[in-house]
Design a protein around this motif. Structure first.
Motif, PDB file in Angstrom:
ATOM      1  N   ASP A  52      38.965  49.405  39.430  1.00 31.49           N
ATOM      2  CA  ASP A  52      38.548  50.180  38.260  1.00 31.49           C
ATOM      3  C   ASP A  52      39.282  51.521  38.220  1.00 31.49           C
ATOM      4  OD1 ASP A  52      37.126  50.733  35.951  1.00 31.49           O
ATOM      5  OD2 ASP A  52      35.526  51.772  37.050  1.00 31.49           O
ATOM      6  N   GLY A  53      39.930  51.798  37.113  1.00 32.15           N
ATOM      7  CA  GLY A  53      40.648  53.045  36.950  1.00 32.15           C
ATOM      8  C   GLY A  53      42.045  53.047  37.529  1.00 32.15           C
ATOM      9  N   THR A  54      42.488  51.915  38.110  1.00 27.80           N
ATOM     10  CA  THR A  54      43.839  51.826  38.672  1.00 27.80           C
ATOM     11  C   THR A  54      44.753  51.050  37.726  1.00 27.80           C
ATOM     12  OG1 THR A  54      43.481  49.740  39.852  1.00 27.80           O
ATOM     13  CG2 THR A  54      42.770  51.761  40.952  1.00 27.80           C
ATOM     14  N   ARG A  55      46.022  50.938  38.112  1.00 29.35           N
ATOM     15  CA  ARG A  55      46.968  50.159  37.300  1.00 29.35           C
ATOM     16  C   ARG A  55      46.588  48.685  37.258  1.00 29.35           C
ATOM     17  NH1 ARG A  55      52.653  51.376  39.881  1.00 29.35           N
ATOM     18  NH2 ARG A  55      51.376  50.967  41.724  1.00 29.35           N
ATOM     19  N   TRP A  56      45.908  48.235  38.300  1.00 23.68           N
ATOM     20  CA  TRP A  56      45.509  46.828  38.334  1.00 23.68           C
ATOM     21  C   TRP A  56      44.511  46.491  37.239  1.00 23.68           C
ATOM     22  CZ3 TRP A  56      47.937  43.087  40.677  1.00 23.68           C
ATOM     23  CH2 TRP A  56      48.733  43.379  41.789  1.00 23.68           C
ATOM     24  N   LEU A  61      42.953  43.003  32.708  1.00 23.29           N
ATOM     25  CA  LEU A  61      42.602  42.916  31.285  1.00 23.29           C
ATOM     26  C   LEU A  61      43.583  42.027  30.540  1.00 23.29           C
ATOM     27  CD1 LEU A  61      41.598  46.630  30.520  1.00 23.29           C
ATOM     28  CD2 LEU A  61      40.091  44.616  30.459  1.00 23.29           C
ATOM     29  N   GLY A  62      44.860  42.088  30.915  1.00 20.30           N
ATOM     30  CA  GLY A  62      45.859  41.217  30.299  1.00 20.30           C
ATOM     31  C   GLY A  62      45.609  39.760  30.609  1.00 20.30           C
ATOM     32  N   VAL A  63      45.257  39.467  31.859  1.00 24.57           N
ATOM     33  CA  VAL A  63      44.937  38.087  32.232  1.00 24.57           C
ATOM     34  C   VAL A  63      43.731  37.586  31.440  1.00 24.57           C
ATOM     35  CG1 VAL A  63      44.125  36.612  34.116  1.00 24.57           C
ATOM     36  CG2 VAL A  63      45.912  38.302  34.545  1.00 24.57           C
ATOM     37  N   ALA A  64      42.722  38.453  31.299  1.00 24.65           N
ATOM     38  CA  ALA A  64      41.523  38.068  30.544  1.00 24.65           C
ATOM     39  C   ALA A  64      41.848  37.762  29.090  1.00 24.65           C
ATOM     40  CB  ALA A  64      40.480  39.181  30.635  1.00 24.65           C
ATOM     41  N   SER A  65      42.713  38.580  28.498  1.00 25.45           N
ATOM     42  CA  SER A  65      43.074  38.368  27.097  1.00 25.45           C
ATOM     43  C   SER A  65      43.851  37.068  26.915  1.00 25.45           C
ATOM     44  CB  SER A  65      43.896  39.556  26.597  1.00 25.45           C
ATOM     45  OG  SER A  65      44.286  39.369  25.260  1.00 25.45           O
ATOM     46  N   ALA A  66      44.751  36.768  27.870  1.00 23.73           N
ATOM     47  CA  ALA A  66      45.583  35.567  27.759  1.00 23.73           C
ATOM     48  C   ALA A  66      44.822  34.294  28.060  1.00 23.73           C
ATOM     49  CB  ALA A  66      46.779  35.680  28.698  1.00 23.73           C
ATOM     50  N   ALA A 169      44.257  28.585  37.745  1.00 21.36           N
ATOM     51  CA  ALA A 169      42.795  28.576  37.634  1.00 21.36           C
ATOM     52  C   ALA A 169      42.163  29.614  38.557  1.00 21.36           C
ATOM     53  CB  ALA A 169      42.259  27.182  37.957  1.00 21.36           C
ATOM     54  N   ALA A 170      42.720  29.758  39.767  1.00 19.95           N
ATOM     55  CA  ALA A 170      42.185  30.740  40.714  1.00 19.95           C
ATOM     56  C   ALA A 170      42.373  32.160  40.192  1.00 19.95           C
ATOM     57  CB  ALA A 170      42.864  30.574  42.070  1.00 19.95           C
ATOM     58  N   LEU A 171      43.533  32.449  39.614  1.00 20.65           N
ATOM     59  CA  LEU A 171      43.791  33.793  39.081  1.00 20.65           C
ATOM     60  C   LEU A 171      42.835  34.134  37.952  1.00 20.65           C
ATOM     61  CD1 LEU A 171      45.483  36.376  38.764  1.00 20.65           C
ATOM     62  CD2 LEU A 171      47.038  35.063  37.280  1.00 20.65           C
ATOM     63  N   VAL A 172      42.675  33.206  37.015  1.00 20.80           N
ATOM     64  CA  VAL A 172      41.801  33.476  35.865  1.00 20.80           C
ATOM     65  C   VAL A 172      40.354  33.645  36.309  1.00 20.80           C
ATOM     66  CG1 VAL A 172      40.876  32.495  33.731  1.00 20.80           C
ATOM     67  CG2 VAL A 172      43.317  32.323  34.229  1.00 20.80           C
ATOM     68  N   GLY A 173      39.915  32.838  37.268  1.00 20.32           N
ATOM     69  CA  GLY A 173      38.530  32.936  37.726  1.00 20.32           C
ATOM     70  C   GLY A 173      38.251  34.235  38.463  1.00 20.32           C
ATOM     71  N   THR A 174      39.104  34.567  39.432  1.00 20.28           N
ATOM     72  CA  THR A 174      38.868  35.796  40.199  1.00 20.28           C
ATOM     73  C   THR A 174      39.047  37.040  39.328  1.00 20.28           C
ATOM     74  OG1 THR A 174      41.181  35.713  40.945  1.00 20.28           O
ATOM     75  CG2 THR A 174      39.516  34.763  42.397  1.00 20.28           C
ATOM     76  N   ARG A 176      37.817  37.495  36.500  1.00 20.75           N
ATOM     77  CA  ARG A 176      36.504  37.811  35.904  1.00 20.75           C
ATOM     78  C   ARG A 176      35.645  38.660  36.846  1.00 20.75           C
ATOM     79  NH1 ARG A 176      37.130  38.201  31.340  1.00 20.75           N
ATOM     80  NH2 ARG A 176      34.981  37.747  30.747  1.00 20.75           N
ATOM     81  N   VAL A 177      35.797  38.432  38.153  1.00 21.01           N
ATOM     82  CA  VAL A 177      35.033  39.208  39.132  1.00 21.01           C
ATOM     83  C   VAL A 177      35.611  40.607  39.251  1.00 21.01           C
ATOM     84  CG1 VAL A 177      34.197  39.310  41.509  1.00 21.01           C
ATOM     85  CG2 VAL A 177      34.452  37.097  40.367  1.00 21.01           C
ATOM     86  N   PHE A 178      36.930  40.719  39.279  1.00 20.38           N
ATOM     87  CA  PHE A 178      37.558  42.030  39.361  1.00 20.38           C
ATOM     88  C   PHE A 178      37.199  42.895  38.153  1.00 20.38           C
ATOM     89  CE2 PHE A 178      40.589  40.109  42.426  1.00 20.38           C
ATOM     90  CZ  PHE A 178      40.534  41.093  43.402  1.00 20.38           C
ATOM     91  N   LEU A 179      37.051  42.284  36.984  1.00 20.49           N
ATOM     92  CA  LEU A 179      36.668  43.037  35.786  1.00 20.49           C
ATOM     93  C   LEU A 179      35.171  43.309  35.721  1.00 20.49           C
ATOM     94  CD1 LEU A 179      38.872  41.359  33.025  1.00 20.49           C
ATOM     95  CD2 LEU A 179      39.208  43.585  34.115  1.00 20.49           C
ATOM     96  N   GLY A 180      34.402  42.706  36.613  1.00 14.71           N
ATOM     97  CA  GLY A 180      32.954  42.901  36.603  1.00 14.71           C
ATOM     98  C   GLY A 180      32.262  42.158  35.481  1.00 14.71           C
ATOM     99  N   ALA A 181      32.913  41.137  34.896  1.00 15.94           N
ATOM    100  CA  ALA A 181      32.311  40.377  33.796  1.00 15.94           C
ATOM    101  C   ALA A 181      31.454  39.229  34.292  1.00 15.94           C
ATOM    102  CB  ALA A 181      33.407  39.839  32.874  1.00 15.94           C
ATOM    103  N   HIS A 182      31.709  38.774  35.526  1.00 20.00           N
ATOM    104  CA  HIS A 182      30.965  37.641  36.077  1.00 20.00           C
ATOM    105  C   HIS A 182      30.762  37.828  37.568  1.00 20.00           C
ATOM    106  CE1 HIS A 182      30.900  34.995  32.568  1.00 20.00           C
ATOM    107  NE2 HIS A 182      32.155  35.334  32.338  1.00 20.00           N
TER     108      HIS A 182
END
Length: 525
Positions: A52-56, A61-66, A169-174, A176-182
């Motif tokens: 949160d608050g870093t370049r990551w 967010l880009g992965v989530a949008s795609a 699939a692993a990237l998209v799933g994890t 969601r956790v990094f973004l705090g959405a799931h």
């Protein structure tokens, strides 16, 4: 038990196991099982807090949008349309069912579990369990794995396909956790749900595949012997990874049908098979087998044309277009069985020459323009790693390839002028992945088929692709076709050229003429 039966059994057992796991996770979440709840909260806090608050944060967010669920739906929808246009209705119906069942089950579980999302500032609304992103990407990657399994020509290609799909699939799933959405359990449930839907529906529509059936010559098969007794094998040592093991396998198969020990010839950097083919004929070979890629096959077939000695193909290249168009198996074992037990088919070859291009022959396709640029732009290392999809990567890089003015003269008639991105002369009809570029082309019809592809802009490729996949006969300046026994193509300026996937140097002219029925090829009975 056949390979197909074994594959269906494995798929059924896998689906049952994943379903049990999904039910267990759903029950634990529904009952708010304390250890799982504590684990979920701690992981979300740690992972989200780390980015949160870093370049990551921007990356995730880009992965989530795609990977939004609407994107997954579009991908599956387009894939279903492709199968529909190719008249493969069962596969199209299966993919549509994946889309519908996935959405229905995902909504149902959200309503039944009604789990709140993690307590993160600026959190999105809605229930958390299961993750829609994880469910959607698991179903898309599952479909792509099943669809791509049969077209993957080697274990290495299948392994790479699996790594890419599972990794995505692993990237998209994890993500969601990094973004705090799931929570992690939401993501795991999504992966399980998407996988179960794919496996269950594929069983219903019988689309689970085992890949090509594998069997060794001589195992419970009727031996069909002819007068042949001597096999010569022209081997490209670059394409055959373990040449000694391959030679041993061929020796076993040859002895099983009562033939003499095979004669061996290896290509070199300076000679792709021409002198080896002549030597095989001089040595008295009854059948000449070529183990290599499209380039080696082209050279050997060009030399063998007119000899009356059949050529067997053991595919070991990236495209293997001749084998694909003649339904010759892509596995070495079954291709060798075809060499020994198949039947002979008289096919055409094409004599071709041009400026700075000495007279030679090809058996599949020649081209001028974009297709040659794609062949030249596909790195050898990438082709060795992933096979024919390397051409897709190269094609994506060259979609803006400029058009060139060409004059096309069929059978000596007055030339027709076109602006073309690419011009392809075909002796067969299909590209990799079964794309019917020249739907009327037959390898034994005594005719050349020419296609001119000329979309105006980048987005013009999509309607052209749809027309190609639908095998539409309508032609215009965007997609035009010609047929005849000979053709002369003249470009306004120097343009890349290719023969059967090998670039042959740029030039401004190609002159091609059909040689009908001069080559015998061993094909399956």
């Amino acid at each position: 038990m056949t390979d197909s039966q074994a594959a269906r059994r494995r798929a059924a057992l896998t689906a049952a196991g994943l379903t049990v796991a999904l039910v267990v996770v759903a029950v634990l979440v529904a009952t708010r099982y304390a250890p799982l709840m504590s684990f979920d909260v701690s992981v979300v806090r740690a992972w989200h807090g780390a980015v949160d608050g870093t370049r990551w944060s921007g990356f995730f967010l880009g992965v989530a949008s795609a990977s939004r669920t609407v994107v997954d739906a579009v991908v599956l929808g387009l894939l279903a349309i492709v199968f529909l246009l190719r008249r493969r209705l069962r596969e199209a119906a299966w993919i549509v069912s994946v889309l519908i069942v996935n959405q229905a089950m995902w909504v149902l579980l959200k309503l039944l579990i009604d789990r709140p999302r993690p307590h993160i500032p600026h959190q999105i609304s809605g229930f958390s369990f299961p993750s829609g992103h994880a469910t959607g990407i698991a179903s898309v990657m599952g479909v792509l794995m099943i669809v791509g399994w049969r077209s993957a020509a080697s274990p290495r290609s299948r392994t790479l396909l699996g790594v890419v799909c599972v990794g995505t699939a692993a990237l998209v799933g994890t993500d969601r956790v990094f973004l705090g959405a799931h929570y992690p359990s939401d993501v795991v449930a999504g992966w399980l749900l998407g996988s179960v839907v794919v496996l269950v529906t594929s069983a219903m529509f019988q689309t689970v595949v085992a890949g090509p059936e594998r069997s060794m010559p001589g195992a419970n098969q009727p031996v069909v012997l002819d007068d042949a007794s001597t096999l010569a094998v022209i081997l490209n040592p670059v394409r055959i990874i373990d040449a000694e093991a391959f030679k041993a396998k061929v020796g076993v198969a040859v002895r099983a049908v009562g033939w003499d020990e095979p004669l061996w010839f290896e290509t070199t950097v300076d000679d792709a098979g021409a002198s080896m083919a002549r030597a095989a004929v001089a040595a008295g070979a009854d059948v000449v087998a070529v183990a290599g890629g499209d380039g080696t096959v082209r050279v050997v077939c060009g030399e063998m044309a007119g000899t009356g000695i059949p050529v067997g193909v053991i595919p070991a290249g990236t495209g293997n277009l001749l084998a694909r168009n003649l339904n010759i198996p892509l596995t070495h074992e079954l291709a060798l069985d075809t060499v020994l037990r198949g039947q002979d088919r008289a096919v055409d070859v094409v004599k071709i020459e041009g400026d700075d291009l000495l007279a030679t022959r090809f058996v599949v396709m020649a081209g001028l323009g974009l297709d040659a640029a794609i062949m030249d732009g596909a790195p050898d290392a990438l082709k060795a790693r992933i096979g024919w999809p390397a051409y897709v990567v190269a094609g994506a890089r060259h979609l803006r390839y400029p058009a060139v003015r060409v004059d096309i003269s069929m059978d000596g008639a007055d030339p027709v002028r076109r602006r073309a991105r690419t011009v392809v002369i075909g002796n067969v009809g299909s590209l990799q992945a079964g794309i019917p570029l020249l739907p009327d082309a037959e390898i034994d019809d005594g005719l050349l088929d020419v296609v001119v592809v000329a979309p105006r802009r980048l987005f013009g490729w999509l309607p052209v692709l749809v027309r190609v996949m639908a095998k539409r006969r309508h032609t215009d300046e965007r997609l035009d076709r010609f047929t005849g026994r000979s053709v002369i193509i003249t470009a306004a300026h120097t343009t890349p050229r290719q023969l059967d996937g090998d670039t042959v140097g740029p030039g401004t002219e190609i002159r091609a003429e059909i040689e009908a029925g001069v080559l015998l090829i061993r094909v399956p009975r």
